[in-house]
Design an enzyme around this catalytic site. Structure first.
Site, PDB file in Angstrom:
ATOM      1  N   ARG A  46      -7.854 -25.205   6.201  1.00  0.00           N
ATOM      2  CA  ARG A  46      -7.558 -26.635   6.081  1.00  0.00           C
ATOM      3  C   ARG A  46      -6.402 -26.991   7.025  1.00  0.00           C
ATOM      4  NH1 ARG A  46      -4.581 -27.608   1.948  1.00  0.00           N
ATOM      5  NH2 ARG A  46      -6.035 -26.817   0.393  1.00  0.00           N
ATOM      6  N   TYR A  98     -11.892 -53.147  14.605  1.00  0.00           N
ATOM      7  CA  TYR A  98     -13.035 -52.408  14.066  1.00  0.00           C
ATOM      8  C   TYR A  98     -13.141 -52.718  12.565  1.00  0.00           C
ATOM      9  CZ  TYR A  98     -15.760 -48.408  12.452  1.00  0.00           C
ATOM     10  OH  TYR A  98     -16.696 -47.612  11.863  1.00  0.00           O
ATOM     11  N   ASP A 170      -5.482 -47.655  18.918  1.00  0.00           N
ATOM     12  CA  ASP A 170      -6.841 -47.126  18.761  1.00  0.00           C
ATOM     13  C   ASP A 170      -7.495 -47.190  20.139  1.00  0.00           C
ATOM     14  OD1 ASP A 170      -9.571 -46.777  18.330  1.00  0.00           O
ATOM     15  OD2 ASP A 170      -9.581 -47.843  16.414  1.00  0.00           O
ATOM     16  N   LYS A 195     -17.281 -41.198  19.096  1.00  0.00           N
ATOM     17  CA  LYS A 195     -17.794 -42.091  20.123  1.00  0.00           C
ATOM     18  C   LYS A 195     -17.774 -41.393  21.488  1.00  0.00           C
ATOM     19  CE  LYS A 195     -17.767 -44.671  16.471  1.00  0.00           C
ATOM     20  NZ  LYS A 195     -16.687 -45.573  16.124  1.00  0.00           N
TER      21      LYS A 195
HETATM   22  C1  LIG Z   1     -15.942 -45.885  14.962  1.00  0.00           C
HETATM   23  C2  LIG Z   1     -14.580 -46.428  15.089  1.00  0.00           C
HETATM   24  C3  LIG Z   1     -13.565 -46.063  14.190  1.00  0.00           C
HETATM   25  C4  LIG Z   1     -13.827 -45.173  12.998  1.00  0.00           C
HETATM   26  O1  LIG Z   1     -14.180 -43.874  13.359  1.00  0.00           O
HETATM   27  P1  LIG Z   1     -15.209 -42.951  12.533  1.00  0.00           P
HETATM   28  O2  LIG Z   1     -15.274 -41.721  13.345  1.00  0.00           O
HETATM   29  O3  LIG Z   1     -16.497 -43.694  12.430  1.00  0.00           O
HETATM   30  O4  LIG Z   1     -14.594 -42.732  11.177  1.00  0.00           O
HETATM   31  C5  LIG Z   1     -12.304 -46.582  14.401  1.00  0.00           C
HETATM   32  N1  LIG Z   1     -12.032 -47.416  15.441  1.00  0.00           N
HETATM   33  C6  LIG Z   1     -12.989 -47.781  16.314  1.00  0.00           C
HETATM   34  C7  LIG Z   1     -12.643 -48.697  17.432  1.00  0.00           C
HETATM   35  C8  LIG Z   1     -14.281 -47.306  16.173  1.00  0.00           C
HETATM   36  O5  LIG Z   1     -15.223 -47.699  17.040  1.00  0.00           O
END
Ligand SMILES: *Cc1c(COP(=O)(O)O)cnc(C)c1O
Length: 379
Positions: A46, A98, A170, A195
Site C-alpha cells: 500500500r 471537471y 489539474d 487520460k
Molecule cells: C478524468 C478527469 C479527472 C478524474 O480522473 P479519474 O482518473 O477518472 O478518477 C479529473 N480531472 C480531469 C480534468 C479529468 O478529465
C-alpha cells in the site's frame, strides 16, 4: 534530457536481477525483512511498490518535479490534496471544472466544513477579493473542461505566493508534454493518468507531482493512510503508455487543429471552443504556457433540439460516444448529460455547457477519416 527521452527512460533501468529491459510487474503485497524494520525500502505494497516507484520517477521527470505519487484514480489524487485541509479552510477554484471535481468538492468536502468559491479564473482580478486568512488552496484546471478556456498559471501563482496559498493545477487536458505547471509556479500538479498519460483507454489512475519535500511527505502519508494506491499491473500499463506520449501528443494536436478548423467552417456549427484559434479570448496565454493545443475540442450545434443533438452524437462511426478522453481513439461526448450531468443545469449553462454542446477527444487516427465521419454525422 529532452522530453521524448525522459518519457522513454526516466525512472527506469534494466531489472538488476534479470536484466529485463521493461520494469517488471512486482505483483506482491509484502516484502521480506532481514530483521524487524530492516528492509530495502519496501515493507508493504500500500505504501510502495517498485513498479509504482519507476512510474512515479518517470512522471516526476516529465513535469520537472522532484516527487510524484500515483493513486488508484484521478479522483483519488484530488481527494488526497483536499485532505491536506481542515474544517473552516477555504478553496478558490474555477466555475468550469471537471464534473467529478465539482462533485467531490460540493458533495463530499463541503459537508465536512471546507468552503469552495467557484469563480471564472480566466479573470485573475477576481481572485484576490475572495482571499482571507482561511484561504488555503487555489485549484486550477486549464484548459478548462469542456469549454477550453485558458487560465494564466503564472499570474495565479503570483497571487498564491503573495498570500502564501497552495496552488494546485489539474493538468490532465494538456498532459506534461504540452504544459508544465510546476515550472510556471504551481505547488502541485494533478493528473488523471487515465487520460493522455495512459493513453490507451485501458487503465484508471491518478498522479500528483510536487517539489516541496514536506508537501510530498504529507501527501504520501495520506496515500498510505487512506489507501487509494494503484496496483502494479496498472502502473506497468501507464509506464508503457507514457513511452509514446510525445509522439501521440504531436498527432493529437495536429489532428485537433484540422478538426477545429473543419468545424469552424461547418454551416451546422455555431461555435467552436479550441485555444489554437487566434481569436480565442485566451489564445495569447495559451501560446505562452502551452507547447501546442492538444486534441480536445468542444462545439455548439446551431439551432438544434436536445433530441437532434442526441441523434448527431449517436451518428458517428469512427468517433465513439463515450465518457473519458486522451486515448488513441477518437471519442465524442455530450457533457450536459454525461461528464457534467452532476452539475445543476443553471450553473452548467452559465459555464457554457448547454444542451447542444458536444465535446470531442480527437484521437490519432488518419485525420481524413475523422473529417469524413464528422461530415456524415452532421448531415
Ligand atoms: C478524468 C478527469 C479527472 C478524474 O480522473 P479519474 O482518473 O477518472 O478518477 C479529473 N480531472 C480531469 C480534468 C479529468 O478529465
Amino acid at each position: 534530457m529532452k522530453f521524448g527521452t525522459k518519457a522513454i527512460h526516466a525512472g527506469q533501468e534494466p531489472d538488476p536481477a534479470t536484466g529485463a529491459i521493461m520494469t517488471p510487474i512486482y505483483q506482491t503485497s509484502t516484502y521480506v525483512q532481514e530483521s524487524p524494520g530492516k528492509h530495502k525500502g519496501y515493507a508493504y505494497a500500500r505504501g510502495k511498490n517498485p513498479t509504482r516507484t519507476a512510474l512515479e520517477r518517470n512522471i516526476a521527470a516529465l513535469e520537472n518535479g522532484k516527487h510524484a505519487i500515483c493513486f488508484s484514480s484521478g479522483m483519488g489524487a484530488i481527494d488526497a490534496v483536499i485532505k491536506l485541509l481542515r474544517p473552516g479552510d477555504e478553496v478558490i477554484t474555477g466555475d468550469d471544472l471537471y464534473g467529478g471535481s465539482y462533485r467531490i468538492f460540493t458533495k463530499i468536502f463541503e459537508p465536512l466544513g471546507i468552503k469552495f468559491h467557484f469563480v471564472n479564473l480566466t479573470d485573475v482580478s477576481g481572485i484576490e477579493p475572495l482571499i482571507s486568512s482561511r484561504t488555503k488552496l487555489i485549484w486550477v484546471e486549464t484548459p478548462t473542461n469542456p469549454t477550453m478556456q485558458i487560465v494564466d498559471i503564472a499570474a495565479v501563482s503570483d497571487i498564491a505566493k503573495k498570500h502564501n496559498i497552495l496552488l494546485a493545477v489539474d493538468n490532465t487536458f494538456a498532459s506534461p508534454y504540452l504544459q508544465n505547471p510546476l515550472t510556471l509556479g504551481a505547488d502541485i500538479v494533478m493528473h488523471s493518468a487515465t487520460k493522455y498519460l495512459g493513453g490507451h483507454s485501458d487503465v484508471v489512475m491518478g498522479a500528483l507531482v510536487m517539489n516541496d519535500d514536506a508537501l510530498y511527505e504529507k501527501l504520501f502519508f495520506i496515500l498510505n493512510s487512506c489507501g487509494a494506491n494503484p496496483g502494479p499491473m496498472d502502473c506497468f500499463l501507464v509506464l508503457r503508455g507514457i513511452k509514446t506520449l510525445h509522439v501521440r501528443m504531436d498527432r493529437h494536436s495536429a489532428n485537433g487543429r484540422r478538426v477545429a478548423e473543419y468545424l469552424r467552417n461547418h454551416p451546422r456549427v455555431a461555435k467552436v471552443y479550441w485555444p489554437g484559434f487566434t481569436d480565442h479570448p485566451n489564445h495569447e496565454i495559451a501560446c505562452r504556457q502551452m507547447r501546442d493545443f492538444g486534441g480536445m475540442i468542444s462545439f455548439v450545434l446551431k439551432d438544434v433540439s436536445l433530441e437532434e443533438t442526441f441523434r448527431i452524437a449517436s451518428n458517428f462511426k469512427v468517433f465513439t460516444l463515450a465518457e473519458s478522453l486522451g486515448g488513441v481513439e477518437s471519442l465524442v461526448n455530450h457533457p450536459a448529460t454525461m461528464t457534467h450531468a452532476s452539475i445543476p443545469k443553471p450553473e452548467r449553462e452559465k459555464a457554457g455547457v448547454v444542451d447542444n454542446l458536444l465535446r470531442l477527444s480527437v484521437g490519432i487516427e488518419d485525420v481524413e477519416d475523422l473529417l469524413d465521419d464528422l461530415q456524415q454525422a452532421l448531415t
